[in-house]
Scaffold this motif. Structure first.
Motif, PDB file in Angstrom:
ATOM      1  N   ARG A 270      -9.023   1.210  56.009  1.00 17.77           N
ATOM      2  CA  ARG A 270      -8.243   1.786  54.923  1.00 17.77           C
ATOM      3  C   ARG A 270      -8.033   0.747  53.825  1.00 17.77           C
ATOM      4  O   ARG A 270      -7.882  -0.439  54.102  1.00 17.77           O
ATOM      5  CB  ARG A 270      -6.893   2.302  55.426  1.00 17.77           C
ATOM      6  CG  ARG A 270      -7.008   3.341  56.549  1.00 17.77           C
ATOM      7  CD  ARG A 270      -5.675   3.984  56.853  1.00 17.77           C
ATOM      8  NE  ARG A 270      -4.702   3.015  57.343  1.00 17.77           N
ATOM      9  CZ  ARG A 270      -3.393   3.240  57.407  1.00 17.77           C
ATOM     10  NH1 ARG A 270      -2.894   4.388  56.986  1.00 17.77           N
ATOM     11  NH2 ARG A 270      -2.581   2.322  57.877  1.00 17.77           N
ATOM     12  N   ARG A 272      -5.619  -0.245  50.414  1.00 21.49           N
ATOM     13  CA  ARG A 272      -4.420   0.040  49.607  1.00 21.49           C
ATOM     14  C   ARG A 272      -4.797  -0.154  48.142  1.00 21.49           C
ATOM     15  O   ARG A 272      -5.078  -1.264  47.704  1.00 21.49           O
ATOM     16  CB  ARG A 272      -3.262  -0.881  49.978  1.00 21.49           C
ATOM     17  CG  ARG A 272      -1.971  -0.533  49.205  1.00 21.49           C
ATOM     18  CD  ARG A 272      -0.799  -1.419  49.612  1.00 21.49           C
ATOM     19  NE  ARG A 272      -0.396  -1.196  50.977  1.00 21.49           N
ATOM     20  CZ  ARG A 272       0.421  -0.226  51.375  1.00 21.49           C
ATOM     21  NH1 ARG A 272       0.903   0.631  50.477  1.00 21.49           N
ATOM     22  NH2 ARG A 272       0.735  -0.097  52.641  1.00 21.49           N
ATOM     23  N   HIS A 278      -5.573   4.497  51.349  1.00 22.66           N
ATOM     24  CA  HIS A 278      -6.612   5.525  51.434  1.00 22.66           C
ATOM     25  C   HIS A 278      -7.573   5.174  52.564  1.00 22.66           C
ATOM     26  O   HIS A 278      -8.032   4.027  52.665  1.00 22.66           O
ATOM     27  CB  HIS A 278      -7.413   5.615  50.129  1.00 22.66           C
ATOM     28  CG  HIS A 278      -6.588   5.844  48.908  1.00 22.66           C
ATOM     29  ND1 HIS A 278      -6.295   7.098  48.440  1.00 22.66           N
ATOM     30  CD2 HIS A 278      -5.977   4.974  48.055  1.00 22.66           C
ATOM     31  CE1 HIS A 278      -5.555   7.001  47.354  1.00 22.66           C
ATOM     32  NE2 HIS A 278      -5.348   5.718  47.098  1.00 22.66           N
ATOM     33  N   GLU A 279      -7.903   6.161  53.392  1.00 19.74           N
ATOM     34  CA  GLU A 279      -8.898   5.936  54.435  1.00 19.74           C
ATOM     35  C   GLU A 279     -10.288   5.974  53.807  1.00 19.74           C
ATOM     36  O   GLU A 279     -10.618   6.898  53.054  1.00 19.74           O
ATOM     37  CB  GLU A 279      -8.774   7.007  55.515  1.00 19.74           C
ATOM     38  CG  GLU A 279      -9.720   6.810  56.688  1.00 19.74           C
ATOM     39  CD  GLU A 279      -9.506   7.830  57.792  1.00 19.74           C
ATOM     40  OE1 GLU A 279     -10.504   8.268  58.400  1.00 19.74           O
ATOM     41  OE2 GLU A 279      -8.331   8.187  58.034  1.00 19.74           O
ATOM     42  N   VAL A 280     -11.131   4.967  54.128  1.00 18.19           N
ATOM     43  CA  VAL A 280     -12.444   4.898  53.489  1.00 18.19           C
ATOM     44  C   VAL A 280     -13.595   5.077  54.475  1.00 18.19           C
ATOM     45  O   VAL A 280     -14.657   5.582  54.103  1.00 18.19           O
ATOM     46  CB  VAL A 280     -12.625   3.577  52.710  1.00 18.19           C
ATOM     47  CG1 VAL A 280     -11.692   3.520  51.531  1.00 18.19           C
ATOM     48  CG2 VAL A 280     -12.444   2.366  53.606  1.00 18.19           C
ATOM     49  N   THR A 549      -7.530  11.316  41.794  1.00 19.47           N
ATOM     50  CA  THR A 549      -6.186  10.961  42.251  1.00 19.47           C
ATOM     51  C   THR A 549      -5.108  11.376  41.258  1.00 19.47           C
ATOM     52  O   THR A 549      -3.946  11.537  41.630  1.00 19.47           O
ATOM     53  CB  THR A 549      -6.065   9.440  42.478  1.00 19.47           C
ATOM     54  OG1 THR A 549      -6.239   8.751  41.227  1.00 19.47           O
ATOM     55  CG2 THR A 549      -7.103   8.958  43.484  1.00 19.47           C
TER      56      THR A 549
END
Length: 616
Positions: A270, A272, A278-280, A549
């Motif tokens: 993830r 920041r 956010h999970e990537v 976003t």
């Protein structure tokens, strides 16, 4: 070269016929056409058809403009003809494409430009962000090539590679992709913004991890035990490639932290970004242990120790920039977690005027910086921009006629004209011992990266009393709490009030994307206004510019407390932070929330973001 196919005009004619039918019937591919759009090319429907089934050019297609771009834009009623004619003349004088000039002047959107280009060449237009991209096709070229050619293979149509292009007239780009992939190619048109989003999504961390895992399936026998993989430290191994890819992507996406979090199936990675996690991607269990070991090796940690937390640091050069990482490991129930704090030591220091403080708050801080001695503190939680603030203040004092010394862990910015000292606990160089040495080194201005304990707090306060200007940071919720916090850390109240002259409390709020924010209304009383009235605000939406976003970058919310005689009396008598804050407000201090309300009304951030970072 592009492989020859059947009659090159066939695909273009088919597209034109399909487009004409779409205009006549009002539908495209079984879906309603966009209302009022006089576009003869394919416009992506809410549920786009499979990419390979889109009509259009055949392999061997030659770009042949059918209409002038300006006429298409006028017919679509996007821009008045008089304005287009003016832009055409300007484009000729500047030697620039008319479409790009219209886009730069915000007269049309990237999507509208793509639709117009598609109409011009008789090709379909695809909203590629909503399309089902074939990773086998997309990964046939690398990220740099995709960005250089502004093109990306997105699907296979039998023996032909479908290529999404911003400019289908760029026959050289088509030739390059044909040669790189060894495939027959045919183009479809996409918007430039859409293409960039898809390049980041498809050719980002997740796809690179997937490519590495395909190699593992070929190279690692199924009988190989998980423990063997965990101890693998080959410099060319899959774990190395995954770690390098994740770090490079984090830097490119301006992430402040990288989390490798253990789960039963492996690791979740993830980032920041702008204060939000956010999970990537995910790393499967078969390689997770090796990835953790690789991170520990880079930070010079003990790879055999998995029961105790460890911390270290490592530096990288990425695209000519020096990137420092602070590495922390935590032994959790599901395995070891690794967190990397990303520090761009090659970044540019912002001046005080660039921080975005309101004029009154900035004037208060500048007055404190104009004194020959005293302590100035920046306060807030981790990641609230405290270091950026104290460096901006330091720059204002960096006039060349004073000695400036800093002690930090780590040094986050390299600044000419400033003596910078790096804490090194391994040899006993802590904040306290470094501060003692700094005081004896004839400083005029001292910057202490962080006041962490009672000893360093007392030394910093003593330095502020004895003729030095001291800048530092402290972890507290607001400006008023900082004074009580120093007392709690063991600094005598009389020393606190004698030393501290100014405290800056701050938070970082995400800035609304200027390209997609939407107007809205909110009851004024929710923002401290008059009940029964409404106030105009903006809400996030999401677009290609902001990666869907709704936000792009961050802004600071500030409160600046000047330590007056009345506030000094309160501190000495043991008054609480709320009482100190009330007196400061009566003396003109604007709180962070009040500053945030102004930013919401000005359309810089949203009410939801204000509630997240500066609640009531």
């Amino acid at each position: 070269m592009i492989e020859p196919g059947s009659n090159p005009a066939t695909g273009a004619d088919a597209a034109a016929a399909a487009a004409a039918a779409a205009l006549k019937t009002g539908v495209w591919g079984g879906e309603p056409a966009p209302a009022g759009a006089a576009i003869a090319a394919a416009v992506a429907a809410p549920a786009p058809p499979p990419v390979a089934s889109l009509p259009g050019a055949t392999a061997g297609w030659v770009p042949t403009p059918r209409r002038r771009l300006g006429d298409i834009v006028v017919d679509a009623m996007w821009v008045p003809r008089a304005v287009v004619e003016q832009m055409v003349e300007e484009a000729r004088s500047l030697g620039r494409p008319i479409g790009q000039l219209l886009l730069d002047r915000n007269l049309i959107t990237s999507e509208q430009l793509g639709q117009a280009i598609a109409e011009r060449f008789g090709l379909p237009y695809l909203s590629v962000r909503q399309a089902d991209i074939d990773l086998r096709a997309a990964t046939m070229i690398d990220t740099q090539t995709a960005r250089r050619l502004r093109s990306l293979p997105i699907a296979f149509d039998d023996d032909t590679l479908v290529v999404a292009m911003v400019d289908p007239g760029n026959i050289v780009a088509l030739d390059d992709i044909a040669m790189l992939t060894g495939q027959r190619v045919r183009p479809i048109v996409v918007g430039d913004d859409d293409l960039e989003v898809v390049i980041k999504r498809v050719l980002g961390v997740d796809s690179e991890v997937g490519a590495v895992l395909e190699q593992i399936d070929d190279l690692v026998p199924q009988r190989l035990e998980e423990e063997d993989l965990r101890e693998t430290t080959d410099d060319e191994g899959p774990a190395v490639k995954i770690v390098q890819s994740v770090i490079a992507q984090a830097v490119e996406r301006r992430a402040s932290d990288i989390h490798f979090d253990p789960v039963p199936d492996g690791l979740i990675v993830r980032f920041r970004i702008d204060g939000v996690v956010h999970e990537v991607t995910a790393v499967p269990r078969q390689i997770a242990g090796s990835v953790v070991s690789r991170l520990k090796i880079l930070a010079e940690l003990n790879i055999a120790e998995r029961r105790m937390p460890q911390d270290g640091r490592v530096g990288f050069n990425i695209d000519g920039r020096r990137i420092d990482l602070r590495v922390v490991t935590l032994p959790l129930v599901d395995g070891e977690s690794v967190v990397l704090r990303v520090l761009d030591s090659g970044g540019t220091v912002r001046g005080l005027a660039e921080l975005g403080m309101n004029p009154e708050a900035e004037a208060r801080l500048v007055r404190a910086l104009g004194r020959a001695n005293g302590g100035i503190l920046a306060t807030g939680p981790t990641g609230s921009g405290k270091t950026t603030t104290v460096y901006g203040a330091l720059q204002l004092t960096n006039t060349g006629d004073r000695t400036l010394i800093t002690i930090e862990d780590p040094v986050e910015y390299r600044v000419p004209g400033v003596k910078q000292l790096q804490v090194n606990p391994k040899i006993g160089l802590e904040f306290a011992s470094g501060l003692r040495a700094m005081v004896r080194a004839d400083p005029d201005v001292m910057l202490v990266g962080e006041i962490r304990d009672s000893e360093s707090a007392q030394i910093a306060m003593q330095a502020a009393i004895t003729g030095h200007l001291v800048l530092s940071t402290l972890h507290t919720n607001n400006a008023a709490t900082a004074l009580s916090r120093l007392v709690d850390m063991g600094v005598p109240p009389f020393m606190v009030v004698s030393a501290v002259t100014c405290v800056v409390g701050q938070r970082l709020a995400r800035r609304l994307c200027d390209h997609c924010k939407a107007p809205a209304e909110l009851p004024a009383e929710l923002l401290g206004g008059e009940p029964g009235t409404m106030v105009a605000v903006f809400d996030p939406v999401g677009c290609a510019k902001c990666a869907d976003t709704g936000y792009d970058g961050r802004i600071g919310l500030y409160e600046v407390l000047e330590v007056s005689d009345e506030i000094r009396k309160l501190v000495v008598t043991g008054a609480g932070a709320d009482e100190i804050a009330q007196v400061a407000k009566e003396q003109g201090m604007q709180t962070m929330r009040e500053d945030g309300i102004q930013r919401v009304v000005a359309g810089l951030t949203s009410p939801g973001e204000l509630a997240r970072v500066a609640p009531l």
